[in-house]
Design a protein around this motif. Structure first.
Motif, PDB file in Angstrom:
ATOM      1  N   UNK A   1       5.040  -5.970 -16.562  1.00 21.94           N
ATOM      2  CA  UNK A   1       5.969  -5.567 -17.834  1.00 21.94           C
ATOM      3  C   UNK A   1       5.811  -6.405 -19.149  1.00 21.94           C
ATOM      4  N   UNK A   2       5.524  -7.794 -18.664  1.00 23.70           N
ATOM      5  CA  UNK A   2       5.520  -8.803 -19.947  1.00 23.70           C
ATOM      6  C   UNK A   2       4.054  -8.801 -20.466  1.00 23.70           C
ATOM      7  N   UNK A   3       3.195  -8.233 -19.605  1.00 18.63           N
ATOM      8  CA  UNK A   3       1.618  -8.396 -20.204  1.00 18.63           C
ATOM      9  C   UNK A   3       1.252  -6.996 -21.051  1.00 18.63           C
ATOM     10  N   UNK A   4       1.655  -5.985 -20.090  1.00 13.12           N
ATOM     11  CA  UNK A   4       0.995  -4.719 -20.557  1.00 13.12           C
ATOM     12  C   UNK A   4       2.236  -3.749 -21.036  1.00 13.12           C
ATOM     13  N   UNK A   5       3.108  -3.129 -20.054  1.00 16.19           N
ATOM     14  CA  UNK A   5       4.244  -2.198 -20.721  1.00 16.19           C
ATOM     15  C   UNK A   5       5.014  -1.825 -19.297  1.00 16.19           C
ATOM     16  N   UNK A   6       6.230  -1.481 -19.616  1.00 16.38           N
ATOM     17  CA  UNK A   6       7.321  -1.191 -18.597  1.00 16.38           C
ATOM     18  C   UNK A   6       6.585  -0.359 -17.372  1.00 16.38           C
ATOM     19  N   UNK A   7       7.002  -0.503 -16.106  1.00 17.05           N
ATOM     20  CA  UNK A   7       6.553   0.327 -15.104  1.00 17.05           C
ATOM     21  C   UNK A   7       7.530   1.527 -14.764  1.00 17.05           C
ATOM     22  N   UNK A   8       6.962   2.792 -14.835  1.00 12.71           N
ATOM     23  CA  UNK A   8       7.649   3.669 -14.719  1.00 12.71           C
ATOM     24  C   UNK A   8       7.633   4.752 -13.559  1.00 12.71           C
ATOM     25  N   UNK A   9       6.638   4.487 -12.704  1.00 10.53           N
ATOM     26  CA  UNK A   9       6.668   5.290 -11.202  1.00 10.53           C
ATOM     27  C   UNK A   9       6.026   4.354 -10.373  1.00 10.53           C
ATOM     28  N   UNK A  10       6.268   4.436  -9.173  1.00  7.39           N
ATOM     29  CA  UNK A  10       5.317   3.532  -8.248  1.00  7.39           C
ATOM     30  C   UNK A  10       5.218   4.531  -7.170  1.00  7.39           C
ATOM     31  N   UNK A  11       3.841   4.263  -6.399  1.00  4.65           N
ATOM     32  CA  UNK A  11       3.579   5.423  -5.158  1.00  4.65           C
ATOM     33  C   UNK A  11       2.835   3.908  -4.205  1.00  4.65           C
ATOM     34  N   UNK A  12       3.522   4.023  -2.993  1.00  7.35           N
ATOM     35  CA  UNK A  12       3.189   2.933  -2.123  1.00  7.35           C
ATOM     36  C   UNK A  12       2.892   3.221  -0.666  1.00  7.35           C
ATOM     37  N   UNK A  13       1.997   2.859  -0.097  1.00  9.96           N
ATOM     38  CA  UNK A  13       1.668   2.753   1.188  1.00  9.96           C
ATOM     39  C   UNK A  13       1.872   1.413   1.810  1.00  9.96           C
ATOM     40  N   UNK A  14       2.488   1.029   2.789  1.00  6.47           N
ATOM     41  CA  UNK A  14       2.830  -0.188   3.566  1.00  6.47           C
ATOM     42  C   UNK A  14       2.420   0.143   4.878  1.00  6.47           C
ATOM     43  N   UNK A  15       2.041  -1.361   5.261  1.00  6.06           N
ATOM     44  CA  UNK A  15       1.596  -1.226   6.850  1.00  6.06           C
ATOM     45  C   UNK A  15       1.951  -2.725   7.578  1.00  6.06           C
ATOM     46  N   UNK A  16       2.083  -3.000   8.668  1.00  6.29           N
ATOM     47  CA  UNK A  16       2.383  -3.854   9.498  1.00  6.29           C
ATOM     48  C   UNK A  16       0.976  -4.365  10.565  1.00  6.29           C
ATOM     49  N   UNK A  17      -0.029  -4.571   9.739  1.00  6.43           N
ATOM     50  CA  UNK A  17      -1.239  -4.588  10.415  1.00  6.43           C
ATOM     51  C   UNK A  17      -1.198  -5.438  11.538  1.00  6.43           C
ATOM     52  N   UNK A  18      -0.660  -6.791  11.555  1.00  7.86           N
ATOM     53  CA  UNK A  18      -0.557  -7.502  12.703  1.00  7.86           C
ATOM     54  C   UNK A  18       0.921  -7.510  13.173  1.00  7.86           C
ATOM     55  N   UNK A  19       0.975  -6.968  14.376  1.00  7.17           N
ATOM     56  CA  UNK A  19       2.528  -6.448  14.763  1.00  7.17           C
ATOM     57  C   UNK A  19       3.175  -7.907  15.624  1.00  7.17           C
ATOM     58  N   UNK A  20       2.142  -8.726  16.049  1.00  5.82           N
ATOM     59  CA  UNK A  20       2.583  -9.691  16.867  1.00  5.82           C
ATOM     60  C   UNK A  20       2.216 -11.142  16.341  1.00  5.82           C
TER      61      UNK A  20
END
Length: 384
Positions: free
Chosen positions: A210-229
């Protein structure tokens, strides 16, 4: 003009970041150097009052640094008229109630991020601060790092031409805690305690974008818990319930596309733990925590894809280093000095609680995208 002694209640300084970055390298360093000079020639001398749950730890820190006052009773500290500012670096789920109490006590507030557990609570805090007329701020330290200050210099100079895209890589391998101690606290990996890399890092990515470039308008995300323990500070095995990696695409206003990978389950093969490559029509740059290098279009080599020929390589050597051209203070201290100046002057401070609200909005949108598998649009945030 005389000095102005400013009482600051500092909650959470028994933790690593609260102690090292905020107490010793910022507030105590500022005090040792004679305070922050204001335009009228007077100086602000910060006087910390330590707050926390462990009397033993607080006493040890106070004695080590010659700090006169500390307490385990936050309400008593907030009722002290000699204290004007409340700072919070506690674990996330404890922050909202403490900040709310400080605002109700009429204290200016400066807090670590995320400013609350969720967007609704965060915007309530921002509204409460506005209605109470207290000045407020959120820590956005990475903007003050040498690498990003050099990147800002390039942007302001027009070096990139039209900016096309940003690609960010952040992360390192956090040991599981069994055969080597983990470098991060165990609560970071428990969703019920406010853990997760999205909640931890997306607010950072938000204010950088936001402060260096421009406001964020959309987001697409994939998340993971690669280490479950994992294993906690006492050597006890536990189940990781929070995400330890996130892979996101952000669309910014004006069509700039940013891709940022965040992971505590990745081994580092880059020059710094975080790097951002910015590509524009006239030039490109790669900025890390401290360093920045560039390649202008006038010296861009002609790359040719030929799988049947040996690639000469040497691509890293084809970039030029951006010089420091000045001294860069500790980033946390630099923002503290701006906030202290803001308290007594009309100097603007863009890193307010509402900015922190937008960062948390992005984190929640990222988690929603990961849950639904869809791109999430961000609505404009305003206080009711």
């Amino acid at each position: 003009m005389g000095d102005r002694v400013l009482g600051i209640a500092m909650n959470g300084v028994t933790g690593r970041m609260g102690y090292r970055q905020h107490l010793t390298r910022s507030v105590l360093a500022i005090r040792k150097d004679g305070g922050v000079e204001l335009p009228d020639g007077s100086r602000i001398i910060p006087e910390p009052v330590l707050v926390g749950r462990s009397a033993q730890k607080l006493r040890a820190i106070a004695e080590r640094h010659g700090i006169e006052r500390w307490s385990t009773d936050l309400d008593t500290v907030l009722s002290d008229d000699s204290i004007s500012v409340y700072f919070d670096a506690q674990i996330t789920h404890a922050r909202e109630a403490a900040v709310r109490s400080a605002i109700n006590a009429g204290k200016h507030v400066y807090v670590e991020k995320p400013i609350a557990d969720n967007f609704s609570a965060a915007i309530e805090l921002a509204k409460l601060a506005r209605d109470a007329g207290v000045k407020n701020g959120v820590v956005q330290d990475k903007l003050f790092l040498p690498g990003l200050l050099k990147l800002r210099r390039l942007i302001d100079s027009g070096f990139f031409g039209r900016i096309l895209s940003i690609r960010g890589e952040f992360g390192y391998w956090v040991f599981e805690g069994d055969w080597q101690p983990a470098q991060r606290p165990s609560w970071n990996y428990r969703a019920e305690d406010g853990g997760g890399i999205v909640l931890d890092m997306f607010p950072h990515w938000h204010y950088i974008l936001e402060q260096l470039f421009a406001p964020v308008r959309t987001v697409t995300t994939r998340i993971a818990t690669h280490i479950p323990e994992r294993w906690d500070e006492n050597g006890q095995r536990y189940q990781a319930t929070a995400d330890d990696a996130a892979y996101a695409v952000f669309e910014l206003e004006g069509g700039i596309v940013a891709q940022i990978n965040s992971s505590w389950s990745v081994r580092v093969n880059r020059d710094e733990l975080v790097e951002f490559q910015v590509d524009g029509t006239h030039g490109s740059a790669v900025a890390g925590l401290r360093h920045c290098k560039v390649q202008h279009r006038s010296v861009t080599p002609k790359a040719v894809w030929d799988p049947d020929a040996v690639d000469p390589g040497g691509y890293r050597d084809q970039w030029e280093v951006v010089p420091d051209n000045g001294d860069f203070p500790n980033g946390f201290r630099a923002q503290w000095e701006l906030f202290l100046t803001h308290l007594y002057t009309d100097v603007p401070f863009p890193h307010d609680l509402l900015s922190g609200v937008r960062g948390l909005q992005l984190a929640e949108a990222g988690l929603q995208s990961a849950k639904t598998g869809r791109t999430v649009e961000l609505e404009e945030v305003s206080l009711p």
